[in-house]
Design a protein around this motif. Structure first.
Motif, PDB file in Angstrom:
ATOM      1  N   UNK A   4       1.087  -0.836   0.449  1.00 29.88           N
ATOM      2  CA  UNK A   4       0.205   0.036   0.052  1.00 29.88           C
ATOM      3  C   UNK A   4       0.516   1.133   0.129  1.00 29.88           C
ATOM      4  N   UNK A   5       0.096   2.055  -0.387  1.00 30.66           N
ATOM      5  CA  UNK A   5       1.266   3.826  -0.204  1.00 30.66           C
ATOM      6  C   UNK A   5       0.777   3.808   0.812  1.00 30.66           C
ATOM      7  N   UNK A   6       2.296   5.366   1.147  1.00 29.90           N
ATOM      8  CA  UNK A   6       2.187   5.531   2.467  1.00 29.90           C
ATOM      9  C   UNK A   6       2.483   7.460   1.952  1.00 29.90           C
ATOM     10  N   UNK A   7       2.719   7.723   1.525  1.00 28.29           N
ATOM     11  CA  UNK A   7       2.971   9.136   0.893  1.00 28.29           C
ATOM     12  C   UNK A   7       2.184   8.896  -0.664  1.00 28.29           C
ATOM     13  N   UNK A   8       1.620   9.892  -0.628  1.00 27.20           N
ATOM     14  CA  UNK A   8       1.382  10.085  -1.598  1.00 27.20           C
ATOM     15  C   UNK A   8       1.741  11.899  -2.549  1.00 27.20           C
ATOM     16  N   UNK A   9       2.343  11.997  -3.572  1.00 26.43           N
ATOM     17  CA  UNK A   9       3.076  12.769  -4.010  1.00 26.43           C
ATOM     18  C   UNK A   9       3.645  12.142  -5.218  1.00 26.43           C
ATOM     19  N   UNK A  50       4.343  24.554   5.765  1.00 21.32           N
ATOM     20  CA  UNK A  50       3.905  22.874   6.933  1.00 21.32           C
ATOM     21  C   UNK A  50       2.781  21.825   6.575  1.00 21.32           C
ATOM     22  N   UNK A  51       2.955  21.061   6.835  1.00 25.31           N
ATOM     23  CA  UNK A  51       1.647  20.115   6.588  1.00 25.31           C
ATOM     24  C   UNK A  51       2.007  19.237   5.291  1.00 25.31           C
ATOM     25  N   UNK A  52       2.790  19.601   4.530  1.00 25.22           N
ATOM     26  CA  UNK A  52       3.069  18.984   3.241  1.00 25.22           C
ATOM     27  C   UNK A  52       3.852  17.386   3.048  1.00 25.22           C
ATOM     28  N   UNK A  53       3.685  16.775   4.358  1.00 20.69           N
ATOM     29  CA  UNK A  53       4.795  15.663   4.493  1.00 20.69           C
ATOM     30  C   UNK A  53       5.700  14.891   3.921  1.00 20.69           C
ATOM     31  N   UNK A  54       6.611  16.275   4.354  1.00 23.11           N
ATOM     32  CA  UNK A  54       8.577  16.673   4.631  1.00 23.11           C
ATOM     33  C   UNK A  54       8.923  15.478   5.422  1.00 23.11           C
ATOM     34  N   UNK A  55       8.738  15.276   6.768  1.00 25.63           N
ATOM     35  CA  UNK A  55       8.825  15.016   7.909  1.00 25.63           C
ATOM     36  C   UNK A  55       8.422  13.359   7.605  1.00 25.63           C
ATOM     37  N   UNK A  56       6.517  13.282   7.198  1.00 25.98           N
ATOM     38  CA  UNK A  56       6.724  11.369   7.416  1.00 25.98           C
ATOM     39  C   UNK A  56       7.602  11.318   6.034  1.00 25.98           C
ATOM     40  N   UNK A  57       7.808  12.232   4.985  1.00 28.57           N
ATOM     41  CA  UNK A  57       8.855  11.683   3.395  1.00 28.57           C
ATOM     42  C   UNK A  57       9.972  11.267   4.271  1.00 28.57           C
ATOM     43  N   UNK A  58      10.572  11.687   4.840  1.00 26.02           N
ATOM     44  CA  UNK A  58      12.006  11.892   6.111  1.00 26.02           C
ATOM     45  C   UNK A  58      12.142  10.224   6.659  1.00 26.02           C
ATOM     46  N   UNK A  85      -7.261  17.467  -5.951  1.00 20.77           N
ATOM     47  CA  UNK A  85      -8.338  16.803  -4.883  1.00 20.77           C
ATOM     48  C   UNK A  85      -8.330  15.641  -4.762  1.00 20.77           C
ATOM     49  N   UNK A  86      -7.854  14.662  -5.752  1.00 19.21           N
ATOM     50  CA  UNK A  86      -7.321  13.165  -5.729  1.00 19.21           C
ATOM     51  C   UNK A  86      -6.465  12.262  -4.904  1.00 19.21           C
ATOM     52  N   UNK A  87      -5.601  12.941  -4.621  1.00 20.70           N
ATOM     53  CA  UNK A  87      -4.436  12.915  -4.451  1.00 20.70           C
ATOM     54  C   UNK A  87      -4.834  12.880  -2.802  1.00 20.70           C
ATOM     55  N   UNK A  88      -5.346  14.278  -2.149  1.00 20.65           N
ATOM     56  CA  UNK A  88      -5.566  14.822  -1.125  1.00 20.65           C
ATOM     57  C   UNK A  88      -7.126  13.588  -0.395  1.00 20.65           C
ATOM     58  N   UNK A  89      -7.673  13.580  -1.180  1.00 22.21           N
ATOM     59  CA  UNK A  89      -8.982  12.799  -0.677  1.00 22.21           C
ATOM     60  C   UNK A  89      -8.402  11.308  -0.526  1.00 22.21           C
ATOM     61  N   UNK A  90      -7.081  10.801  -0.514  1.00 20.56           N
ATOM     62  CA  UNK A  90      -5.795   9.408  -0.829  1.00 20.56           C
ATOM     63  C   UNK A  90      -5.531   9.919   0.520  1.00 20.56           C
ATOM     64  N   UNK A  91      -4.897  10.662   0.911  1.00 22.62           N
ATOM     65  CA  UNK A  91      -4.281  10.883   1.917  1.00 22.62           C
ATOM     66  C   UNK A  91      -5.370  11.063   2.668  1.00 22.62           C
ATOM     67  N   UNK A  92      -5.889  11.880   2.979  1.00 18.45           N
ATOM     68  CA  UNK A  92      -6.683  12.373   4.565  1.00 18.45           C
ATOM     69  C   UNK A  92      -7.445  10.679   3.926  1.00 18.45           C
ATOM     70  N   UNK A  93      -7.950   9.900   3.664  1.00 16.95           N
ATOM     71  CA  UNK A  93      -8.361   9.352   3.680  1.00 16.95           C
ATOM     72  C   UNK A  93      -7.743   8.618   4.614  1.00 16.95           C
ATOM     73  N   UNK A  94      -6.184   8.531   4.213  1.00 18.15           N
ATOM     74  CA  UNK A  94      -5.360   6.798   4.652  1.00 18.15           C
ATOM     75  C   UNK A  94      -4.816   7.502   6.505  1.00 18.15           C
ATOM     76  N   UNK A  95      -4.970   8.262   6.187  1.00 19.73           N
ATOM     77  CA  UNK A  95      -4.312   8.605   7.868  1.00 19.73           C
ATOM     78  C   UNK A  95      -5.611   8.670   8.734  1.00 19.73           C
ATOM     79  N   UNK A  96      -7.082   8.936   8.472  1.00 16.79           N
ATOM     80  CA  UNK A  96      -8.069   8.989   9.088  1.00 16.79           C
ATOM     81  C   UNK A  96      -8.763   7.558   9.482  1.00 16.79           C
ATOM     82  N   UNK A  97      -8.054   6.486   7.836  1.00 16.14           N
ATOM     83  CA  UNK A  97      -8.206   4.743   8.302  1.00 16.14           C
ATOM     84  C   UNK A  97      -7.493   4.934   9.889  1.00 16.14           C
ATOM     85  N   UNK A  98      -6.311   5.269   9.871  1.00 16.22           N
ATOM     86  CA  UNK A  98      -4.627   4.758  10.501  1.00 16.22           C
ATOM     87  C   UNK A  98      -6.021   5.704  12.308  1.00 16.22           C
TER      88      UNK A  98
END
Length: 370
Positions: free
Chosen positions: A57-62, A86-94, A231-244
Motif C-alpha cells: 500500500x502507498x504510504x506517501x502521496x505525491x 507546513x503540513x506537506x509531508x516532509x517529515x513523514x517522507x524523511x 483533490x484526488x490525491x488529497x482525498x487519498x491522503x486524508x482517507x489514509x490518515x483517517x483510517x489509521x
C-alpha cells in the motif's frame, strides 16, 4: 506496537519491510537494507507491473519524481533537504526513507533556537568524566554521530530554526564526513561509515529566521515538496490518515464520502481566497495544508465518537473546521464569517444536502467564538 503511542515507520511496517528485503534482488548502495527500486515501492506502493506476490500500500502521496530524486540524492555523498510549506509531508517522507534504507528513523535532531553544536556532535557524561576522565566511554554521541558510526541515515528537523553556529558545524560533517574530538589524545576522530547521510527538513515559511549559508546549501540537494492541491490525491491522503486514526482508537465510525467532499471543497475555497487576498490580514494564519485537513477531520471524528451520536455530521465537521482555523481574533473569525456568508450560504441554497448542516454548524461556531 500496542505499547507505543506512535510507532516509528520501521516498527509499524516491520513485516512488510522484512518481506521486501527477502524478495529484493536489486543492487543496494553501501549498507542499504533495500535497493532504490524497493525503497520507492515501499513509499509509493506497488503496481501490477511490479510483479510482486503481494500488494504494497502507498504510504506517501505525491509526485513520484520527488521520491526518486530523494533516493538518488541519498545514494550519493550529498545531504537531502526537503523544503516546503507546513503540513506537506516532509517529515513523514524523511521517516519513510530512513526506515526503508536503514531500518532506523529515530536518529533525529530537532532544530530550535536552543539547539547547540553538542546536539549534532557529542556531549559528555559529567559523572563519568569526574570519576575516570574524558574517554570514548564517557562521551555521549549525538544522533548524527551515531548515524555516522553505524553508516545509516540521520535526520535534522527544521534546519532553518537552528542558529548559524549549528549550521556551520553541519557543514564540516557533510563535507569531511568525520568529527574530531579534540578533548581526547587517542581515538579522537569519528569517521562516517558508507551509507551515512543526512535528511534535513525546512519550512519555507520560516525564510529569514536563520537563512542557510551558501556553503551549507551546496552540501544539500533540494527537493521542494509542494502543497497538495489535486483533490484526488488529497482525498487519498486524508482517507489514509483517517483510517489509521480509527484503527488506533478502535473506533467504528464511517466517514461519508459526501462529507469528505465538503471538507476538501472548503479548503480549496479558502486557499483560493488566500491566493487572491491583498494583504496578510485578509488571509487565514493557517497554511491550509493537507495535514490541517486531517487535523480538522480527526477532531470531528473524536468529538462525534465521545460526545456525539457516534456518527459524523456536517455540523460537527463545520464546528471543527472553524475551531481549528480561527487562530487570530478578530482577523481569522472575520475571514471565516465572510466565507460562510459569501460562499457556504449560497452553496447551501443551491445544493442543499450536507451543505445545510455545514452552514448551520459553522455559523454557531463563529458566533460562539466571536
Amino acid at each position: 506496537m500496542s505499547d507505543m503511542l506512535r510507532a516509528p515507520a520501521e516498527v509499524k511496517y516491520a513485516e512488510e519491510l522484512d518481506w521486501l528485503e527477502s524478495v529484493d534482488d536489486g543492487p543496494k548502495p553501501f549498507s542499504w537494507r533495500l535497493s532504490p527500486k524497493m525503497v520507492r515501492l515501499f513509499i509509493l506502493g506497488s503496481e501490477r507491473a511490479d510483479g510482486l506476490d503481494r500488494e504494497i500500500a502507498p504510504k506517501w502521496f505525491g509526485d513520484r519524481s520527488f521520491v526518486e530524486r530523494s533516493i538518488v540524492t541519498l545514494a550519493s555523498d550529498r545531504g537531502l533537504l526537503l523544503i516546503g510549506d507546513p503540513g506537506t509531508g516532509k517529515s513523514w517522507l524523511a521517516e519513510l526513507l530512513s526506515a526503508a534504507i536503514s531500518r532506523n528513523s529515530t536518529l533525529v535532531v530537532q532544530g530550535t533556537a536552543g539547539t547547540t553544536e553538542d546536539h549534532i556532535k557529542y556531549s559528555w557524561n559529567v559523572s563519568m568524566v569526574i570519576a575516570k576522565g574524558q574517554s570514548r566511554a564517557s562521551m555521549i554521541p549525538s544522533p548524527i554521530m551515531t548515524a555516522m558510526e553505524t553508516g545509516v541515515i540521520g535526520r535534522f528537523e527544521e534546519l532553518t530554526r537552528s542558529t548559524s553556529d549549528v549550521q556551520d558545524a553541519l557543514i564540516s560533517i557533510l563535507s569531511e564526513k568525520y568529527v574530531s574530538i579534540p578533548e581526547l589524545d587517542d581515538d579522537n576522530i569519528v569517521f562516517a561509515k558508507p551509507g551515512f547521510s543526512i535528511i534535513a527538513t525546512a519550512n519555507s515559511r520560516d525564510r529569514g529566521v536563520n537563512d542557510l549559508s551558501s556553503a551549507l546549501k551546496r552540501r544539500f540537494n533540494f527537493v521542494r515538496i509542494p502543497v497538495v492541491t489535486n483533490k484526488k490525491s488529497e482525498a487519498e491522503i486524508v482517507r489514509f490518515r483517517t483510517e489509521e486514526l480509527l484503527r488506533r482508537h478502535n473506533i467504528e465510525l464511517e466517514v461519508p464520502p459526501t462529507l469528505l467532499d465538503v471538507l476538501l471543497q472548503s479548503f480549496a475555497d479558502l486557499r483560493a481566497a488566500a491566493a487572491s487576498a491583498g494583504s496578510d490580514d485578509e488571509r487565514l494564519e493557517s497554511a491550509l495544508s493537507t495535514a490541517e485537513q486531517i487535523g480538522v477531520l480527526e477532531d470531528a471524528i473524536l468529538h462525534s465518537n465521545f460526545f456525539g451520536a457516534r456518527a459524523l455530521t456536517s455540523e460537527t465537521l463545520a464546528s471543527s473546521l472553524v475551531g481549528s482555523l480561527a487562530r487570530r481574533s478578530p482577523e481569522d473569525l472575520a475571514i471565516l464569517n465572510k466565507y460562510w456568508h459569501g460562499v457556504i450560504e449560497p452553496r447551501s441554497r443551491e445544493q442543499s444536502g450536507e451543505w445545510d448542516g455545514f452552514l448551520s454548524g459553522g455559523r454557531k461556531a463563529i458566533a460562539t467564538l466571536s
